[in-house]
Design an enzyme around this catalytic site. Structure first.
Site, PDB file in Angstrom:
ATOM      1  N   ASN A   1       0.853  -1.189   0.000  1.00 42.11           N
ATOM      2  CA  ASN A   1       0.000   0.000   0.000  1.00 42.11           C
ATOM      3  C   ASN A   1       0.889   1.239   0.000  1.00 42.11           C
ATOM      4  O   ASN A   1       1.491   1.594   1.011  1.00 42.11           O
ATOM      5  CB  ASN A   1      -0.902  -0.015   1.241  1.00 42.11           C
TER       6      ASN A   1
ATOM      7  N   LYS B   1      -0.113   4.224  -0.312  1.00 48.68           N
ATOM      8  CA  LYS B   1      -0.846   5.334   0.313  1.00 48.68           C
ATOM      9  C   LYS B   1      -0.711   6.605  -0.538  1.00 48.68           C
ATOM     10  O   LYS B   1      -0.896   6.550  -1.743  1.00 48.68           O
ATOM     11  CB  LYS B   1      -0.381   5.520   1.754  1.00 48.68           C
TER      12      LYS B   1
ATOM     13  N   HIS C   1      -9.606   0.669   4.641  1.00 51.32           N
ATOM     14  CA  HIS C   1      -8.371   0.916   5.381  1.00 51.32           C
ATOM     15  C   HIS C   1      -8.648   1.854   6.555  1.00 51.32           C
ATOM     16  O   HIS C   1      -9.474   2.763   6.466  1.00 51.32           O
ATOM     17  CB  HIS C   1      -7.300   1.524   4.465  1.00 51.32           C
TER      18      HIS C   1
ATOM     19  N   GLU D   1      -7.164   4.269   7.767  1.00 51.43           N
ATOM     20  CA  GLU D   1      -6.962   5.698   7.526  1.00 51.43           C
ATOM     21  C   GLU D   1      -8.163   6.323   6.834  1.00 51.43           C
ATOM     22  O   GLU D   1      -8.322   7.550   6.852  1.00 51.43           O
ATOM     23  CB  GLU D   1      -5.676   5.892   6.715  1.00 51.43           C
TER      24      GLU D   1
ATOM     25  N   GLU E   1      -5.453  -5.346  10.214  1.00 51.56           N
ATOM     26  CA  GLU E   1      -4.411  -4.371  10.525  1.00 51.56           C
ATOM     27  C   GLU E   1      -4.666  -3.772  11.905  1.00 51.56           C
ATOM     28  O   GLU E   1      -5.591  -2.983  12.076  1.00 51.56           O
ATOM     29  CB  GLU E   1      -4.371  -3.268   9.461  1.00 51.56           C
TER      30      GLU E   1
ATOM     31  N   GLY F   1       2.360   2.149  10.819  1.00 49.87           N
ATOM     32  CA  GLY F   1       3.247   3.298  10.701  1.00 49.87           C
ATOM     33  C   GLY F   1       3.921   3.710  11.986  1.00 49.87           C
ATOM     34  O   GLY F   1       4.580   4.744  12.041  1.00 49.87           O
TER      35      GLY F   1
ATOM     36  N   SER G   1       2.862  -2.776  10.393  1.00 49.69           N
ATOM     37  CA  SER G   1       4.312  -2.549  10.332  1.00 49.69           C
ATOM     38  C   SER G   1       5.072  -3.828   9.994  1.00 49.69           C
ATOM     39  O   SER G   1       6.127  -4.121  10.572  1.00 49.69           O
ATOM     40  CB  SER G   1       4.828  -1.955  11.653  1.00 49.69           C
TER      41      SER G   1
END
Length: 355
Positions: free
Chosen positions: A110, A112, A194, A196, A269, A275, A315
């Site tokens: 990904n 992003k 996702h 985010e 996730e 991150g 991660s």
């Protein structure tokens, strides 16, 4: 495990492993019969030979070593499962094992909202093309502005997988993209849900469990496949595994009926690990993946649960991919920062070797 190893070695390996496969099936048959209370039959000519002990009574069945009188002997008790039922149960065990063995690893990158410059794309594409995809599926999620450029750049079968889509198609939907546009570009898969986009990290929430269920149906009805992301924030993880699985159930409840192992990949996730450099221990990842798989078995079907691939996405990098890949319910990775580096190929190699 025996079956998975046999199939992974090709025809010659399958024949070499056949005796061990017979033993494994025999043990499964005995275990099934014991569990369901079958009585008075023997499994012989299997090493070790197992026989229901005469000492077994109200306390339950026990199986003892036995000499080799023949292949099968005895009869089932009227109230027991019986030999036919035991064979059926063992066949179910065998089927589940085969489905698990058929879960091909899958690793996604990904990108992003990266990279800043189009000039950097060729280097990122080269990283993906360096992956050996002979034993692992690979997909890549470029930023929306870079999807068209990347659409025909991968030479090893890696799939371009946009990071989102709407559920209305083309029309007056400013800022959105439609699967019809993707299909016209030869794209067959899309990622949704996702964290985010679910509102983590202070970003305005743009998704809900309701809209994601609508999107998934729209994607599947269009004949495309989907990577569906789920995960929990740190405050839920700190309450323990039961709280995490309860949250996964909330996020999956509206899509259980849509799950298809051939068309949907689940990307788990842990939000607190995205991150941050933090990652779940292999044991924690396994426990969570197993819990998710059990939810799917209970609320979709055991067949879907056995076949569906569940990625880990917190991660993941070349340093921890090996240990995580060894976990039986970790079928791959959704990789963030490391997908922008050459080490992405090492992650693919790690899970290809482990599975």
């Amino acid at each position: 495990q025996v079956l998975a190893q046999a199939f992974s070695r090709g025809p010659a390996g399958f024949l070499t492993s056949f005796p061990n496969m017979v033993k494994a099936l025999g043990v499964a048959l005995v275990a099934a019969a014991s569990f369901h209370g079958a009585a008075a039959f023997e499994i012989v000519s299997i090493t070790p030979n197992l026989r229901r002990s005469a000492a077994a009574g109200a306390s339950g069945d026990r199986f003892m070593p036995e000499q080799e009188p023949g292949l099968l002997a005895g009869s089932s008790a009227p109230t027991g499962l019986g030999l036919a039922g035991a064979v059926a149960a063992a066949a179910a065990v065998l089927g589940a094992t085969l489905r698990r063995a058929s879960r091909r690893p899958v690793v996604g990158g990904n990108w992003k909202c990266n990279p800043e410059s189009m000039k950097a794309l060729d280097g990122l594409v080269a990283n993906i093309n360096a992956c050996d995809t002979s034993k692992c599926d690979v997909y890549v999620c470029p930023s929306p502005l870079h999807v068209a450029y990347c659409a025909d750049k991968f030479t090893n079968g890696a799939k371009v997988t946009p990071q989102n889509c709407n559920f209305k198609g083309c029309g007056a939907f400013t800022g959105e993209v439609a699967v019809e546009q993707m299909k016209d570009m030869g794209i067959t898969q899309v990622l949704i849900g996702h964290s985010e986009r679910r509102g983590e990290f202070g970003i305005l929430p743009m998704e809900s469990n309701e809209t994601l269920a609508t999107k998934l149906k729209y994607i599947l009805d269009a004949g495309m496949t989907c990577v569906f992301c789920i995960g929990e924030p740190k405050e839920i993880r700190e309450k323990g595994l039961a709280a995490v699985i309860a949250e996964m159930d909330v996020q999956l409840t509206q899509i259980y009926s849509l799950l298809d192992a051939e068309k949907v990949i689940i990307a788990y996730e842990p939000v607190w690990a995205i991150g941050t450099g933090l990652t779940a221990t292999p044991e924690d990842a396994q426990a969570t993946h197993a819990g998710i798989r059990k939810l799917i078995a209970d609320k979709a079907s055991p067949a879907v649960a056995d076949g569906i691939r569940i990625q880990y996405g917190g991660s993941a990098n070349a340093a921890n991919a090996g240990e995580l890949s060894a976990m039986p319910d970790v079928d791959g990775f959704l990789v963030g920062g490391a997908s922008l580096k050459p080490e992405f190929a090492e992650i693919v190699a790690a899970i290809s070797k482990a599975k």
